[in-house]
Design a protein around this motif. Structure first.
Motif, mmCIF file in Angstrom:
data_model
loop_
_atom_site.group_PDB
_atom_site.id
_atom_site.type_symbol
_atom_site.label_atom_id
_atom_site.label_comp_id
_atom_site.label_asym_id
_atom_site.label_seq_id
_atom_site.Cartn_x
_atom_site.Cartn_y
_atom_site.Cartn_z
ATOM 1 N N PHE A 56 5.324 -0.183 -9.255
ATOM 2 C CA PHE A 56 6.147 1.020 -9.202
ATOM 3 C C PHE A 56 6.488 1.405 -7.759
ATOM 4 O O PHE A 56 7.114 2.421 -7.519
ATOM 5 C CB PHE A 56 5.441 2.184 -9.911
ATOM 6 C CG PHE A 56 5.333 1.968 -11.390
ATOM 7 C CD1 PHE A 56 6.402 2.256 -12.214
ATOM 8 C CD2 PHE A 56 4.176 1.455 -11.951
ATOM 9 C CE1 PHE A 56 6.321 2.053 -13.586
ATOM 10 C CE2 PHE A 56 4.084 1.247 -13.314
ATOM 11 C CZ PHE A 56 5.157 1.543 -14.137
ATOM 12 N N GLN A 57 6.058 0.604 -6.790
ATOM 13 C CA GLN A 57 6.344 0.861 -5.376
ATOM 14 C C GLN A 57 7.681 0.221 -5.008
ATOM 15 O O GLN A 57 8.053 -0.797 -5.579
ATOM 16 C CB GLN A 57 5.220 0.305 -4.501
ATOM 17 C CG GLN A 57 3.834 0.779 -4.891
ATOM 18 C CD GLN A 57 3.686 2.286 -4.903
ATOM 19 O OE1 GLN A 57 4.240 2.983 -4.059
ATOM 20 N NE2 GLN A 57 2.945 2.802 -5.872
ATOM 21 N N TYR A 58 8.370 0.795 -4.026
ATOM 22 C CA TYR A 58 9.680 0.253 -3.648
ATOM 23 C C TYR A 58 9.969 0.558 -2.184
ATOM 24 O O TYR A 58 9.479 1.545 -1.624
ATOM 25 C CB TYR A 58 10.786 0.821 -4.543
ATOM 26 C CG TYR A 58 10.880 2.328 -4.511
ATOM 27 C CD1 TYR A 58 11.746 2.968 -3.617
ATOM 28 C CD2 TYR A 58 10.099 3.109 -5.355
ATOM 29 C CE1 TYR A 58 11.834 4.342 -3.584
ATOM 30 C CE2 TYR A 58 10.181 4.489 -5.321
ATOM 31 C CZ TYR A 58 11.051 5.101 -4.440
ATOM 32 O OH TYR A 58 11.131 6.466 -4.401
ATOM 33 N N ALA A 59 10.765 -0.291 -1.580
ATOM 34 C CA ALA A 59 11.154 -0.115 -0.179
ATOM 35 C C ALA A 59 11.952 1.169 -0.021
ATOM 36 O O ALA A 59 12.795 1.497 -0.862
ATOM 37 C CB ALA A 59 11.969 -1.310 0.303
ATOM 38 N N GLY A 60 11.681 1.905 1.044
ATOM 39 C CA GLY A 60 12.395 3.139 1.320
ATOM 40 C C GLY A 60 11.857 4.362 0.604
ATOM 41 O O GLY A 60 12.427 5.445 0.729
ATOM 42 N N GLN A 61 10.778 4.203 -0.138
ATOM 43 C CA GLN A 61 10.239 5.368 -0.841
ATOM 44 C C GLN A 61 9.699 6.370 0.166
ATOM 45 O O GLN A 61 9.262 6.001 1.254
ATOM 46 C CB GLN A 61 9.167 4.972 -1.846
ATOM 47 C CG GLN A 61 7.876 4.461 -1.247
ATOM 48 C CD GLN A 61 6.930 3.933 -2.312
ATOM 49 O OE1 GLN A 61 7.333 3.564 -3.398
ATOM 50 N NE2 GLN A 61 5.660 3.887 -1.992
ATOM 51 N N PRO A 62 9.742 7.648 -0.171
ATOM 52 C CA PRO A 62 9.233 8.658 0.760
ATOM 53 C C PRO A 62 7.738 8.464 1.025
ATOM 54 O O PRO A 62 6.996 8.039 0.141
ATOM 55 C CB PRO A 62 9.474 9.984 0.015
ATOM 56 C CG PRO A 62 10.443 9.670 -1.059
ATOM 57 C CD PRO A 62 10.276 8.224 -1.388
ATOM 58 N N LYS A 63 7.335 8.799 2.232
ATOM 59 C CA LYS A 63 5.934 8.733 2.597
ATOM 60 C C LYS A 63 5.169 9.764 1.769
ATOM 61 O O LYS A 63 5.648 10.884 1.568
ATOM 62 C CB LYS A 63 5.792 9.018 4.093
ATOM 63 C CG LYS A 63 4.448 8.734 4.673
ATOM 64 C CD LYS A 63 4.493 8.905 6.192
ATOM 65 C CE LYS A 63 3.155 8.630 6.813
ATOM 66 N NZ LYS A 63 3.190 8.807 8.268
ATOM 67 N N LYS A 64 4.022 9.402 1.278
ATOM 68 C CA LYS A 64 3.209 10.310 0.466
ATOM 69 C C LYS A 64 2.692 11.457 1.336
ATOM 70 O O LYS A 64 2.344 11.274 2.493
ATOM 71 C CB LYS A 64 2.032 9.556 -0.138
ATOM 72 C CG LYS A 64 2.445 8.306 -0.914
ATOM 73 C CD LYS A 64 2.172 8.431 -2.363
ATOM 74 C CE LYS A 64 2.398 7.149 -3.130
ATOM 75 N NZ LYS A 64 3.729 6.741 -3.326
ATOM 76 N N ASP A 65 2.641 12.639 0.769
ATOM 77 C CA ASP A 65 2.154 13.811 1.471
ATOM 78 C C ASP A 65 0.692 13.607 1.873
ATOM 79 O O ASP A 65 -0.149 13.227 1.043
ATOM 80 C CB ASP A 65 2.284 15.040 0.564
ATOM 81 C CG ASP A 65 1.803 16.297 1.232
ATOM 82 O OD1 ASP A 65 2.555 16.838 2.057
ATOM 83 O OD2 ASP A 65 0.668 16.718 0.940
ATOM 84 N N LYS A 66 0.397 13.857 3.138
ATOM 85 C CA LYS A 66 -0.941 13.602 3.674
ATOM 86 C C LYS A 66 -2.006 14.454 2.985
ATOM 87 O O LYS A 66 -3.029 13.936 2.541
ATOM 88 C CB LYS A 66 -0.965 13.833 5.183
ATOM 89 C CG LYS A 66 -2.288 13.481 5.814
ATOM 90 C CD LYS A 66 -2.234 13.575 7.323
ATOM 91 C CE LYS A 66 -3.543 13.118 7.940
ATOM 92 N NZ LYS A 66 -3.472 13.079 9.401
ATOM 93 N N GLU A 67 -1.787 15.757 2.883
ATOM 94 C CA GLU A 67 -2.791 16.642 2.283
ATOM 95 C C GLU A 67 -3.043 16.290 0.825
ATOM 96 O O GLU A 67 -4.189 16.247 0.377
ATOM 97 C CB GLU A 67 -2.384 18.100 2.427
ATOM 98 C CG GLU A 67 -2.522 18.611 3.852
ATOM 99 C CD GLU A 67 -2.169 20.087 3.970
ATOM 100 O OE1 GLU A 67 -2.297 20.828 2.976
ATOM 101 O OE2 GLU A 67 -1.761 20.484 5.076
ATOM 102 N N LYS A 68 -1.986 16.043 0.060
ATOM 103 C CA LYS A 68 -2.144 15.688 -1.353
ATOM 104 C C LYS A 68 -2.842 14.342 -1.498
ATOM 105 O O LYS A 68 -3.672 14.153 -2.397
ATOM 106 C CB LYS A 68 -0.786 15.663 -2.061
ATOM 107 C CG LYS A 68 -0.204 17.027 -2.285
ATOM 108 C CD LYS A 68 1.120 16.945 -3.002
ATOM 109 C CE LYS A 68 1.719 18.321 -3.174
ATOM 110 N NZ LYS A 68 3.030 18.293 -3.820
ATOM 111 N N SER A 69 -2.511 13.394 -0.632
ATOM 112 C CA SER A 69 -3.151 12.083 -0.677
ATOM 113 C C SER A 69 -4.646 12.204 -0.414
ATOM 114 O O SER A 69 -5.463 11.628 -1.138
ATOM 115 C CB SER A 69 -2.527 11.134 0.342
ATOM 116 O OG SER A 69 -1.183 10.876 0.013
#
Length: 181
Positions: free
Chosen positions: A45-58
């Protein structure tokens, strides 16, 4: 998972498998950027150009009692990650007795037993945390992941037809599950 595991690859090289920590966020984001450009990403489900995951939520996910995130490291570089997350842990009907898993790995590290070892780690956590059923969605052409799940006792229980469009063609997802007790 409270300790690191040194895992020997078929070529004799050792990697480290351990729980992902909040301090690993930048290394995980670097890995995800690399992975999304890897040939194996199309199977996930990962793809090039996807937004960076939020640091706090991660970081909250890495440290939540309802999840386990594990990373495989070659030196200081992440080469794969996997996770298991309880599904609706606070709902009175599900009570977190089901969990969903996911795994991604750089293609040059596949077929070395890492995926199998990571699957065993996820299942051990599930058993220790009262999970009754583990599930996953796998693209129908992702034969290595399907084989790894079957090797680890999962059954194919369903098919989602035309679940994604990749390179202009519809692909299906297999639904797999394993009952633990």
């Amino acid at each position: 998972m409270n300790r690191s595991i040194k895992f020997k690859l078929k070529n004799g090289k050792f990697i480290t498998i351990r729980r992902t920590r909040g301090a690993d966020y930048e290394a995980i984001m670097k890995f995800m950027e690399k992975f999304t450009h890897d040939v194996g990403a199309i199977q996930t489900f990962q793809y090039a150009g996807q937004p960076k995951k939020d640091k706090e939520k991660s970081i909250q996910l890495y440290e939540s009692k309802d999840n386990l995130h594990v990373s495989a490291w070659d030196g200081t570089n992440v080469i794969g990650t996997c996770s298991i997350s309880k599904i609706r842990p606070n709902h009175p009907y599900s009570q977190g007795k089901s969990a969903s898993i996911g795994m991604v790995m750089l293609s040059k590290y596949t077929h070395n037993g890492i995926g199998n070892k990571m699957m065993q780690i996820l299942e051990k956590w599930a058993r220790e945390n009262g999970v009754h059923r583990i599930e996953a969605e796998i693209r129908h052409m992702n034969i290595p992941s399907i084989a790894n799940c079957i090797k680890n006792g999962f059954l194919i229980v369903g098919l989602q037809r035309d679940a994604a469009i990749i390179n202009g063609k519809y692909v299906h997802h297999y639904l797999v599950e394993k009952i633990l007790d």
